[in-house]
Design a protein around this motif. Structure first.
Motif, mmCIF file in Angstrom:
data_model
loop_
_atom_site.group_PDB
_atom_site.id
_atom_site.type_symbol
_atom_site.label_atom_id
_atom_site.label_comp_id
_atom_site.label_asym_id
_atom_site.label_seq_id
_atom_site.Cartn_x
_atom_site.Cartn_y
_atom_site.Cartn_z
ATOM 1 N N ILE A 150 0.077 63.562 33.800
ATOM 2 C CA ILE A 150 0.467 62.207 33.404
ATOM 3 C C ILE A 150 1.020 62.215 31.988
ATOM 4 O O ILE A 150 2.119 61.724 31.722
ATOM 5 N N SER A 151 0.274 62.789 31.041
ATOM 6 C CA SER A 151 0.730 62.762 29.644
ATOM 7 C C SER A 151 1.962 63.629 29.427
ATOM 8 O O SER A 151 2.813 63.306 28.607
ATOM 9 N N SER A 152 2.093 64.718 30.172
ATOM 10 C CA SER A 152 3.258 65.588 29.988
ATOM 11 C C SER A 152 4.516 65.007 30.609
ATOM 12 O O SER A 152 5.609 65.524 30.386
ATOM 13 N N ALA A 153 4.412 63.941 31.337
ATOM 14 C CA ALA A 153 5.589 63.300 31.918
ATOM 15 C C ALA A 153 6.380 62.514 30.871
ATOM 16 O O ALA A 153 7.490 62.074 31.136
ATOM 17 N N PHE A 154 5.790 62.353 29.677
ATOM 18 C CA PHE A 154 6.461 61.633 28.597
ATOM 19 C C PHE A 154 7.243 62.633 27.736
ATOM 20 O O PHE A 154 6.804 63.777 27.549
ATOM 21 N N PRO A 155 8.362 62.200 27.160
ATOM 22 C CA PRO A 155 9.124 63.109 26.278
ATOM 23 C C PRO A 155 8.319 63.474 25.025
ATOM 24 O O PRO A 155 7.394 62.768 24.632
ATOM 25 N N GLU A 156 8.690 64.573 24.397
ATOM 26 C CA GLU A 156 7.986 65.102 23.217
ATOM 27 C C GLU A 156 7.763 64.060 22.134
ATOM 28 O O GLU A 156 6.677 63.970 21.567
ATOM 29 N N GLU A 157 8.765 63.242 21.874
ATOM 30 C CA GLU A 157 8.648 62.247 20.804
ATOM 31 C C GLU A 157 7.705 61.104 21.157
ATOM 32 O O GLU A 157 7.330 60.306 20.312
ATOM 33 N N GLU A 158 7.298 61.015 22.426
ATOM 34 C CA GLU A 158 6.378 59.951 22.860
ATOM 35 C C GLU A 158 5.047 60.532 23.361
ATOM 36 O O GLU A 158 4.375 59.942 24.195
ATOM 37 N N ILE A 159 4.678 61.693 22.847
ATOM 38 C CA ILE A 159 3.461 62.385 23.304
ATOM 39 C C ILE A 159 2.208 61.535 23.096
ATOM 40 O O ILE A 159 1.321 61.515 23.944
ATOM 41 N N ASP A 160 2.141 60.801 21.976
ATOM 42 C CA ASP A 160 0.993 59.924 21.743
ATOM 43 C C ASP A 160 0.954 58.802 22.771
ATOM 44 O O ASP A 160 -0.127 58.436 23.264
ATOM 45 N N LYS A 161 2.111 58.284 23.097
ATOM 46 C CA LYS A 161 2.199 57.223 24.115
ATOM 47 C C LYS A 161 1.720 57.768 25.470
ATOM 48 O O LYS A 161 0.983 57.115 26.192
ATOM 49 N N GLY A 162 2.129 58.990 25.794
ATOM 50 C CA GLY A 162 1.709 59.614 27.047
ATOM 51 C C GLY A 162 0.208 59.853 27.091
ATOM 52 O O GLY A 162 -0.446 59.618 28.109
ATOM 53 N N PHE A 163 -0.339 60.331 25.959
ATOM 54 C CA PHE A 163 -1.784 60.554 25.882
ATOM 55 C C PHE A 163 -2.539 59.241 26.076
ATOM 56 O O PHE A 163 -3.511 59.181 26.836
ATOM 57 N N ASN A 164 -2.118 58.185 25.392
ATOM 58 C CA ASN A 164 -2.786 56.885 25.525
ATOM 59 C C ASN A 164 -2.662 56.327 26.938
ATOM 60 O O ASN A 164 -3.602 55.730 27.466
ATOM 61 N N TYR A 165 -1.517 56.540 27.554
ATOM 62 C CA TYR A 165 -1.330 56.107 28.940
ATOM 63 C C TYR A 165 -2.314 56.829 29.854
ATOM 64 O O TYR A 165 -2.992 56.209 30.683
ATOM 65 N N ALA A 166 -2.417 58.161 29.673
ATOM 66 C CA ALA A 166 -3.343 58.947 30.490
ATOM 67 C C ALA A 166 -4.787 58.536 30.217
ATOM 68 O O ALA A 166 -5.595 58.419 31.154
ATOM 69 N N LEU A 167 -5.112 58.291 28.949
ATOM 70 C CA LEU A 167 -6.459 57.866 28.586
ATOM 71 C C LEU A 167 -6.809 56.524 29.244
ATOM 72 O O LEU A 167 -7.903 56.359 29.798
ATOM 73 N N ASN A 168 -5.881 55.582 29.227
ATOM 74 C CA ASN A 168 -6.106 54.287 29.878
ATOM 75 C C ASN A 168 -6.285 54.440 31.387
ATOM 76 O O ASN A 168 -7.118 53.764 31.995
ATOM 77 N N PHE A 169 -5.522 55.343 31.965
ATOM 78 C CA PHE A 169 -5.639 55.596 33.400
ATOM 79 C C PHE A 169 -7.036 56.126 33.743
ATOM 80 O O PHE A 169 -7.700 55.642 34.657
ATOM 81 N N VAL A 170 -7.489 57.123 32.985
ATOM 82 C CA VAL A 170 -8.809 57.705 33.226
ATOM 83 C C VAL A 170 -9.898 56.660 33.027
ATOM 84 O O VAL A 170 -10.852 56.575 33.809
ATOM 85 N N GLU A 171 -9.755 55.846 31.984
ATOM 86 C CA GLU A 171 -10.734 54.795 31.726
ATOM 87 C C GLU A 171 -10.804 53.823 32.905
ATOM 88 O O GLU A 171 -11.895 53.448 33.351
#
Length: 161
Positions: A6-27
């Motif tokens: 999930i987080s790696s589906a985001f481009p490099e410059e949006e890695i924090d956005k991808g991590f937060n998206y994945a974190l919200n999904f898991v939560e």
């Protein structure tokens, strides 16, 4: 698929956005699982209370649907469980089983002559006016009324005697 997908589906410059998206999904998944477990635990406690109130019955009657299998697996006295449909337009009767495995054999099956029958054909073999249906494998019966569902369970019990 892991959480990294999930987080790696985001481009490099949006890695924090991808991590937060994945974190919200898991939560969201974890909260859902916790809620499901709490509901299951609460429902099982309600079923245990009903078993006690009904004096360890052979036929357990629920006035609303509750997940009941885990409670009845532990109580070998119960042979059938009866509960209303979601719209209260019919009643279900199910044989209790000894395990939580899918397709576990019934403690007391419906008569084989009922299985796969519905409406008039079921009435002819059961003589229960408001009986609607008996599944071909015998895991479920339905009736128009609570009384007819109870009669289905009683006749199935008598058939074993």
């Amino acid at each position: 698929m892991g959480i990294g997908a999930i987080s790696s589906a985001f481009p490099e410059e949006e890695i924090d956005k991808g991590f937060n998206y994945a974190l919200n999904f898991v939560e969201t998944v974890l909260i859902g699982e916790i809620n499901r477990a709490e509901i299951k635990h609460h429902s099982e406690a309600l079923v245990y209370d009903l078993i006690i109130k009904q004096n360890n019955p052979t036929i357990l009657i629920l006035d609303k649907y509750l997940p009941w299998k885990s409670a009845t697996v532990k109580n070998k006295t119960i042979k059938f469980v009866i509960y209303p449909g979601q719209k209260n337009d019919k009643w279900f009767v199910q044989p209790a089983v000894d395990t939580l495995e899918d397709f576990a054999p019934a403690r007391i099956p419906f008569p084989s002559s009922w299985m796969g029958k519905e409406n008039e054909a079921l009435y002819e073999v059961s003589q229960i006016i408001d009986a609607i249906f008996c599944h071909k494998s015998g895991y479920l019966g339905t009736a128009k009324t609570k009384e007819a569902a109870m009669e289905m369970a009683r006749k199935a019990l008598e058939n074993q005697s």
